[in-house]
Design an enzyme around this catalytic site. Structure first.
Site, PDB file in Angstrom:
ATOM      1  N   GLN A   1      -4.430  -1.709   9.710  1.00 33.38           N
ATOM      2  CA  GLN A   1      -4.354  -3.021   9.066  1.00 33.38           C
ATOM      3  C   GLN A   1      -4.901  -4.112   9.993  1.00 33.38           C
ATOM      4  OE1 GLN A   1      -3.272  -3.591   5.791  1.00 33.38           O
ATOM      5  NE2 GLN A   1      -4.005  -5.665   6.156  1.00 33.38           N
TER       6      GLN A   1
ATOM      7  N   ASP B   1     -10.977   2.581   4.165  1.00 31.51           N
ATOM      8  CA  ASP B   1     -11.240   1.140   4.065  1.00 31.51           C
ATOM      9  C   ASP B   1     -12.746   0.875   3.937  1.00 31.51           C
ATOM     10  OD1 ASP B   1      -9.086  -0.575   3.916  1.00 31.51           O
ATOM     11  OD2 ASP B   1      -8.708  -0.594   6.080  1.00 31.51           O
TER      12      ASP B   1
ATOM     13  N   LYS C   1       0.842  -1.208   0.000  1.00 33.24           N
ATOM     14  CA  LYS C   1       0.000   0.000   0.000  1.00 33.24           C
ATOM     15  C   LYS C   1       0.876   1.257   0.000  1.00 33.24           C
ATOM     16  CE  LYS C   1      -3.758  -2.516   2.167  1.00 33.24           C
ATOM     17  NZ  LYS C   1      -4.448  -2.913   3.404  1.00 33.24           N
TER      18      LYS C   1
END
Ligand code: NAD
Length: 292
Positions: free
Chosen positions: A96, A119, A52
């Site tokens: 994460q 997200d 990412k």
């Protein structure tokens, strides 16, 4: 059989995002800034987060990686999130997952400001998605829609079977594909661990989204000719012939399913790269929404 090439499509998308960044720069506007929080040293998580950060560099975003030790307390993580929520330079951030067992993931997801939740996991974004309102779509389902659209896969009126009902893949995928949208208007069935006679159901499917996390679970005998296959699964399977000791396997047995398919995503190089590209897209959107 046409391969739905996620690697190439994601590269195209990143190129388009990079052009948007150059435009913002020329106009003297703010450059998108994505932050990622990584707790502990889970191998797969470290790989994802690094990918990412690398994607941010490629498209010209600013990025910040916050690495915290495995024994970070829930309170400390919540403080970090509050700092990111209040940092005007950061347009969007991700924590994460999975998190270490002593941290309540639900509490963490809820702490993220929905306007920075690139997200798309916060209940506000999930609710807006369900009502088809502007929001951040979760990156994996968003990437699958984009892939289906770019390859002009017809979904309207089709029988779609989604295998898996997780909050980040199966469930949102089922909602999105049943909505009125380009890669939508489908008749959706959600299968899960309690589903009986799965093979009878998958044999009726025009499109199958396999997101259960069981390597090579879906075989040729379970699908009809002309099916479209989206393989979301990524599992590390031991492989002593590989230097790193494992290979990445999807949820689909590619060798037996591909010959019967009209379209199919490979693993790796299918849904995975699209997920990262859509995270970039969400970050660009977050920056643009903030500026407007
Ligand atoms: P999860 O473990 O949260 O959910 C799995 C789902 O599969 C559950 O809803 C369960 O009911 C269902 N299931 C399990 N066994 C089943 C069976 N025998 N028959 C039918 N349904 C069954 O998984 P997840 O987070 O949705 O991830 C699924 C897979 O996708 C994993 O391999 C994960 O690594 C991968 N993944 C890939 C990406 C990507 O970017 N490519 C993103 C997210 C997840």
């Amino acid at each position: 059989m046409i391969l739905l090439d996620g690697k190439k499509t994601a590269a195209d998308l990143k190129q388009e995002i990079a052009l948007s960044v150059q435009k913002l720069k020329k106009q003297g506007k703010k450059i998108p800034h994505l932050a990622a929080v990584l707790v502990g040293e889970n191998g797969a998580s470290m790989t994802y987060v690094n990918a990412k950060v690398k994607a941010c560099e490629l498209v010209g975003f600013k990025s910040t990686l916050i690495k915290l030790p495995e024994d970070t307390t829930e309170e400390k993580l919540l403080q970090e999130i509050e700092t990111l929520n209040n940092n005007k330079n950061v347009d969007g951030f991700i924590v994460q997952l999975p998190l270490p067992k002593h941290i309540n993931e639900q509490k963490i997801v809820m702490a993220v400001n929905p306007d920075k939740d690139v997200d798309g996991f916060h209940p506000v974004n999930v609710g807006k998605m369900t009502l088809d309102l502007p929001c951040f779509l979760p990156a994996t389902p968003f990437g699958i829609l984009e892939l289906l659209e770019r390859y002009n896969v017809e979904t309207s009126g089709k029988n779609v079977v989604i295998i898996g009902r997780s909050h980040i893949v199966g469930r949102p995928m089922s909602i999105l594909m049943s909505q009125k949208r380009t890669a939508g208007n489908a008749t959706v069935t959600v299968a899960h661990s309690r589903t009986k006679n799965l093979k009878e159901i998958t044999l009726q499917a025009d499109i199958i989204v396999a997101a259960l996390g069981k390597p090579e679970f879906l075989t040729g005998a379970m699908v009809k000719n002309g099916v479209t296959i989206i393989d979301v699964g990524i599992t590390r399977v031991e492989d002593t012939t590989k230097k790193r000791g494992y290979r990445l396997a999807g949820d689909v047995h590619f060798e037996s399913v591909a010959p019967k398919s009209a379209f199919i995503t490979p693993v790796p190089g299918g849904v995975g790269p699209m997920t990262i590209a859509m995270l970039m897209k969400n970050t660009l959107l977050a920056c643009e929404r903030k500026e407007n």
